[in-house]
Write a protein that holds these residues in place. Structure first.
Motif, PDB file in Angstrom:
ATOM      1  N   LEU A   1       3.419   6.276  -9.034  1.00 48.82           N
ATOM      2  CA  LEU A   1       2.056   5.495  -9.100  1.00 48.82           C
ATOM      3  C   LEU A   1       0.956   6.348  -8.953  1.00 48.82           C
ATOM      4  N   VAL A   2      -0.079   6.013  -9.601  1.00 52.56           N
ATOM      5  CA  VAL A   2      -1.454   6.761  -9.419  1.00 52.56           C
ATOM      6  C   VAL A   2      -2.352   5.661  -8.916  1.00 52.56           C
ATOM      7  N   PRO A   3      -3.582   6.063  -8.423  1.00 55.48           N
ATOM      8  CA  PRO A   3      -4.634   5.283  -8.101  1.00 55.48           C
ATOM      9  C   PRO A   3      -5.162   4.164  -9.100  1.00 55.48           C
ATOM     10  N   GLU A   4      -4.820   4.861 -10.405  1.00 54.24           N
ATOM     11  CA  GLU A   4      -5.248   3.761 -11.315  1.00 54.24           C
ATOM     12  C   GLU A   4      -4.293   2.558 -11.352  1.00 54.24           C
TER      13      GLU A   4
ATOM     14  N   THR B   1      -1.669  -1.564  -4.009  1.00 51.87           N
ATOM     15  CA  THR B   1      -2.839  -0.549  -3.820  1.00 51.87           C
ATOM     16  C   THR B   1      -2.102   0.924  -3.650  1.00 51.87           C
ATOM     17  N   VAL B   2      -2.739   1.939  -4.490  1.00 44.80           N
ATOM     18  CA  VAL B   2      -2.420   3.070  -4.355  1.00 44.80           C
ATOM     19  C   VAL B   2      -3.315   4.157  -3.952  1.00 44.80           C
TER      20      VAL B   2
ATOM     21  N   LEU C   1       0.688  -1.123  -0.026  1.00 44.85           N
ATOM     22  CA  LEU C   1       0.034   0.000   0.152  1.00 44.85           C
ATOM     23  C   LEU C   1       1.038   1.289  -0.035  1.00 44.85           C
ATOM     24  N   VAL C   2       0.701   2.085  -0.973  1.00 39.43           N
ATOM     25  CA  VAL C   2       1.509   3.208  -1.257  1.00 39.43           C
ATOM     26  C   VAL C   2       0.420   4.238  -1.381  1.00 39.43           C
ATOM     27  N   GLN C   3       1.309   5.456  -1.403  1.00 35.87           N
ATOM     28  CA  GLN C   3       0.445   6.814  -1.716  1.00 35.87           C
ATOM     29  C   GLN C   3       0.887   7.146  -3.104  1.00 35.87           C
ATOM     30  N   ALA C   4      -0.091   7.798  -3.849  1.00 41.83           N
ATOM     31  CA  ALA C   4       0.306   8.390  -5.219  1.00 41.83           C
ATOM     32  C   ALA C   4       1.527   9.265  -5.207  1.00 41.83           C
ATOM     33  N   GLY C   5       2.176   8.991  -6.222  1.00 46.62           N
ATOM     34  CA  GLY C   5       3.499   9.333  -6.518  1.00 46.62           C
ATOM     35  C   GLY C   5       4.567   8.606  -5.915  1.00 46.62           C
ATOM     36  N   ASP C   6       4.313   7.679  -4.998  1.00 44.30           N
ATOM     37  CA  ASP C   6       5.372   6.901  -4.514  1.00 44.30           C
ATOM     38  C   ASP C   6       5.773   5.968  -5.611  1.00 44.30           C
ATOM     39  N   SER C   7       6.917   5.079  -5.168  1.00 40.13           N
ATOM     40  CA  SER C   7       7.330   3.842  -5.954  1.00 40.13           C
ATOM     41  C   SER C   7       7.228   2.514  -5.417  1.00 40.13           C
ATOM     42  N   LEU C   8       7.136   1.592  -6.267  1.00 35.03           N
ATOM     43  CA  LEU C   8       7.324   0.209  -5.715  1.00 35.03           C
ATOM     44  C   LEU C   8       8.125  -0.519  -6.564  1.00 35.03           C
TER      45      LEU C   8
END
Length: 134
Positions: free
Chosen positions: A85-88, A131-132, A10-17
């Motif tokens: 990353l974006v929620p989509e 999950t973003v 689980l990350v926030q928008a703009g983060d990386s994985l």
């Protein structure tokens, strides 16, 4: 060949994985590797693919410029670096493999235009959730 995907979260928008896919079993053979994803209520869609040597990569338009696929054949792993990353991008991500046969008579594998076709991949990992949040 058996595939094991990992690295979701689980990350926030703009983060990386960074997702990883470890192959075991018949890893002496060569494989084209792909990453696909499936969001709830949606069909499975292509994200990225890489040829057996790592010299050719292919991306869906939706991830181009943000995702990078790579492989380390010595370690039998394929990675998917996901930036911005974006929620989509929220989905279960699956790694998949399709054989690339290298013989004295030539190479045999799916054409590049089919790299994005999930039905062309014979082997699948179990999936890892990404999950973003916005």
């Amino acid at each position: 060949v058996q595939l094991q995907a990992s690295g979701g979260g689980l990350v926030q928008a703009g983060d990386s994985l960074r997702l990883s896919c470890a192959a075991s079993g018949r890893t002496s053979s060569s494989y084209i590797m792909g990453w696909f994803r499936q969001a709830p209520g949606k069909e499975r869609e292509f994200a990225a693919a890489i040829n057996w040597s790592g010299g050719d990569t292919y991306y869906a338009d939706s991830v181009k410029g943000r995702f990078t696929i790579s492989r380390d054949n010595a370690k039998n792993t394929v990675n998917l670096q996901m930036n911005s990353l974006v929620p989509e991008d929220t989905a279960v991500y699956y790694c998949a493999a399709t054989p690339h046969w290298r013989t004295s008579g030539g190479d045999y594998c799916i054409p590049r235009r089919f790299y994005n076709n999930w039905s062309r991949y014979a082997y699948w990992g179990q999936g890892t959730q990404v999950t973003v949040s916005s």
